[in-house]
Design a protein around this motif. Structure first.
Motif, PDB file in Angstrom:
ATOM      1  N   GLU A 122       8.250   9.826  22.845  1.00 49.53           N
ATOM      2  CA  GLU A 122       7.993  11.114  23.491  1.00 49.53           C
ATOM      3  C   GLU A 122       7.067  10.941  24.695  1.00 49.53           C
ATOM      4  O   GLU A 122       7.262  11.570  25.739  1.00 49.53           O
ATOM      5  CB  GLU A 122       7.386  12.102  22.499  1.00 49.53           C
ATOM      6  N   LEU A 123       6.074  10.085  24.565  1.00 51.34           N
ATOM      7  CA  LEU A 123       5.184   9.819  25.688  1.00 51.34           C
ATOM      8  C   LEU A 123       5.970   9.233  26.859  1.00 51.34           C
ATOM      9  O   LEU A 123       5.785   9.655  28.001  1.00 51.34           O
ATOM     10  CB  LEU A 123       4.053   8.873  25.269  1.00 51.34           C
ATOM     11  N   ARG A 172       8.222  10.053  32.206  1.00 55.64           N
ATOM     12  CA  ARG A 172       9.399  10.050  33.086  1.00 55.64           C
ATOM     13  C   ARG A 172       9.619  11.439  33.697  1.00 55.64           C
ATOM     14  O   ARG A 172       9.850  11.562  34.892  1.00 55.64           O
ATOM     15  CB  ARG A 172      10.643   9.603  32.319  1.00 55.64           C
ATOM     16  N   GLU A 173       9.546  12.467  32.858  1.00 57.84           N
ATOM     17  CA  GLU A 173       9.740  13.838  33.342  1.00 57.84           C
ATOM     18  C   GLU A 173       8.673  14.228  34.359  1.00 57.84           C
ATOM     19  O   GLU A 173       8.941  14.991  35.285  1.00 57.84           O
ATOM     20  CB  GLU A 173       9.733  14.820  32.166  1.00 57.84           C
ATOM     21  N   ALA A 174       7.479  13.693  34.198  1.00 61.91           N
ATOM     22  CA  ALA A 174       6.372  13.978  35.111  1.00 61.91           C
ATOM     23  C   ALA A 174       6.427  13.099  36.364  1.00 61.91           C
ATOM     24  O   ALA A 174       5.556  13.189  37.223  1.00 61.91           O
ATOM     25  CB  ALA A 174       5.044  13.780  34.396  1.00 61.91           C
ATOM     26  N   PHE A 234      -4.019   5.219  35.346  1.00 64.53           N
ATOM     27  CA  PHE A 234      -3.914   5.513  33.916  1.00 64.53           C
ATOM     28  C   PHE A 234      -2.459   5.527  33.447  1.00 64.53           C
ATOM     29  O   PHE A 234      -2.137   4.981  32.393  1.00 64.53           O
ATOM     30  CB  PHE A 234      -4.606   6.848  33.597  1.00 64.53           C
ATOM     31  N   GLU A 235      -1.571   6.119  34.221  1.00 62.15           N
ATOM     32  CA  GLU A 235      -0.166   6.161  33.809  1.00 62.15           C
ATOM     33  C   GLU A 235       0.433   4.758  33.753  1.00 62.15           C
ATOM     34  O   GLU A 235       1.296   4.476  32.915  1.00 62.15           O
ATOM     35  CB  GLU A 235       0.671   7.094  34.691  1.00 62.15           C
ATOM     36  N   ALA A 278       1.815  19.026  28.874  1.00 64.48           N
ATOM     37  CA  ALA A 278       2.741  18.208  28.086  1.00 64.48           C
ATOM     38  C   ALA A 278       2.168  16.820  27.844  1.00 64.48           C
ATOM     39  O   ALA A 278       2.248  16.282  26.730  1.00 64.48           O
ATOM     40  CB  ALA A 278       4.091  18.109  28.790  1.00 64.48           C
ATOM     41  N   LEU A 279       1.592  16.229  28.878  1.00 67.50           N
ATOM     42  CA  LEU A 279       0.983  14.908  28.744  1.00 67.50           C
ATOM     43  C   LEU A 279      -0.182  14.950  27.767  1.00 67.50           C
ATOM     44  O   LEU A 279      -0.300  14.098  26.871  1.00 67.50           O
ATOM     45  CB  LEU A 279       0.517  14.406  30.113  1.00 67.50           C
TER      46      LEU A 279
END
Length: 107
Positions: A11-12, A17-19, A45-46, A89-90
């Motif tokens: 999910e992360l 990816r969506e972000a 961080f990502e 969401a994150l």
């Protein structure tokens, strides 16, 4: 893999990816050698989530090794993603990961 933390890692990855925070090109190998928390001196961080955290957590689960006893990644997301449109969401998935890992740690 049927492990609750594994599903949260998936999910992360989807959320990153969506972000539009998922990187298709690998980071330089030397950037992964940092000894600073979250590799803050060499990675965003990502990038740390993608190239260090997810990879290491999946390896621990696959090998049957113990997960960290205490994990607190969500607070770093508050700093790193506070202004990002996908912040909620994150933050949500990272909070759930913190909880799931802490709950799965041996007493």
């Amino acid at each position: 893999m049927d492990h609750p933390v594994w599903h949260l890692l998936d999910e992360l990855e989807r959320t990153l990816r969506e972000a539009e925070l998922w990187q298709t090109e690998p980071v330089p190998a030397q950037a992964l050698l940092s000894v600073q928390p979250f590799s803050c001196d060499t990675l965003r961080f990502e990038q740390w989530l993608q190239f260090v955290f997810i990879v290491k957590m999946r390896a621990l689960i696959q090998s049957g090794a113990a997960l960290p006893a205490n994990m607190a990644i969500a607070p770093m997301a508050e700093v790193s993603f506070a202004q990002h449109p996908n912040y909620k969401a994150l933050q949500s998935v990272l909070q759930r990961l913190d909880s799931a890992v802490s709950e799965s740690a041996p007493c």
